[in-house]
Design a protein around this motif. Structure first.
Motif, short mmCIF file in Angstrom:
data_model
loop_
_atom_site.label_atom_id
_atom_site.label_comp_id
_atom_site.label_asym_id
_atom_site.label_seq_id
_atom_site.Cartn_x
_atom_site.Cartn_y
_atom_site.Cartn_z
N MET A 165 0.82 -1.20 0.00
CA MET A 165 0.00 0.00 0.00
C MET A 165 0.87 1.27 0.00
O MET A 165 0.58 2.21 -0.73
N ARG A 166 1.90 1.26 0.84
CA ARG A 166 2.79 2.42 0.92
C ARG A 166 3.45 2.68 -0.43
O ARG A 166 3.58 3.83 -0.85
N ARG A 167 3.88 1.61 -1.08
CA ARG A 167 4.51 1.75 -2.38
C ARG A 167 3.53 2.32 -3.40
O ARG A 167 3.89 3.12 -4.25
N GLU A 168 2.31 1.95 -3.30
CA GLU A 168 1.28 2.44 -4.22
C GLU A 168 1.03 3.93 -4.01
O GLU A 168 0.87 4.69 -4.96
N VAL A 169 1.00 4.33 -2.74
CA VAL A 169 0.81 5.76 -2.43
C VAL A 169 2.00 6.57 -2.95
O VAL A 169 1.83 7.63 -3.55
N ALA A 199 3.75 5.98 -5.40
CA ALA A 199 3.75 5.98 -6.87
C ALA A 199 2.63 6.84 -7.46
O ALA A 199 2.60 7.06 -8.67
N LEU A 200 1.76 7.36 -6.61
CA LEU A 200 0.68 8.22 -7.12
C LEU A 200 1.27 9.46 -7.79
O LEU A 200 2.26 10.03 -7.33
N GLU A 232 5.57 11.61 -9.25
CA GLU A 232 5.16 10.70 -8.18
C GLU A 232 5.36 11.36 -6.81
O GLU A 232 6.26 12.18 -6.63
#
Length: 167
Positions: free
Chosen positions: A1-5, A7-8, A24
């Protein structure tokens, strides 16, 4: 989840100020610290202005109240915020009005010479003949016009006095 945030994709915090950066989240902090639209304090603490990083040079050259500018009269570099005071009180070349004769446009540094009772040309100041100290008999106080007339009439006599005094 942290990696996804991380990468936003987001816009720069200073989008409203004109920054077009988009990237990002993980790169936002680095970008923000170097963004040309980041507001920073002027390098002169007395100025107190916050300016965009990109505009700092322009601010320092054209807007900062602490910038140095050449005085248009004496050509000295003066802090812009002090220019009015410099003109009113300090500038030796600033044109002033003689309060004795109302002649204007006299450079401040020449005012005392203008008002000198012996050698000055102020019509409002009276004084003796400049040759009285070396023997001219005209020792009474003369107006500037009387002094001019006396100097013209007694030119030969004054020359003789100077020669006697020098020899």
């Amino acid at each position: 989840m942290r990696r996804e945030v991380q990468a936003l994709v987001v816009h720069c915090t200073f989008l409203d100020d004109g920054c077009q950066w988009k990237g990002e989240v993980r790169h936002l902090e680095n970008h923000t610290n170097s963004c040309e639209f980041l507001k920073i304090p002027c390098v002169h603490p007395e100025c107190g202005m916050q300016v965009k990083k990109a505009d700092l040079t322009d601010h320092l050259e054209k807007e900062c109240k602490c910038r140095l500018e050449n005085c248009g009269f004496c050509n000295r570099q003066i802090n812009f915020s002090r220019m009015k005071l410099h003109h009113e009180k300090e500038c030796p070349a600033y044109p002033v009005v003689c309060e004795k004769c109302r002649k204007d446009d006299i450079p401040r540094a020449k005012l005392l010479r203008h008002q000198d009772p012996v050698m000055g040309d102020c019509d409002g100041v009276q004084g003796p003949c400049p040759f009285a100290q070396i023997g001219c008999s005209k020792t009474e106080v003369l107006t500037n016009n009387q002094k001019k007339e006396h100097l013209e009439q007694e030119n030969t006599h004054h020359t003789t006095l100077v020669l006697r005094y020098a020899l």
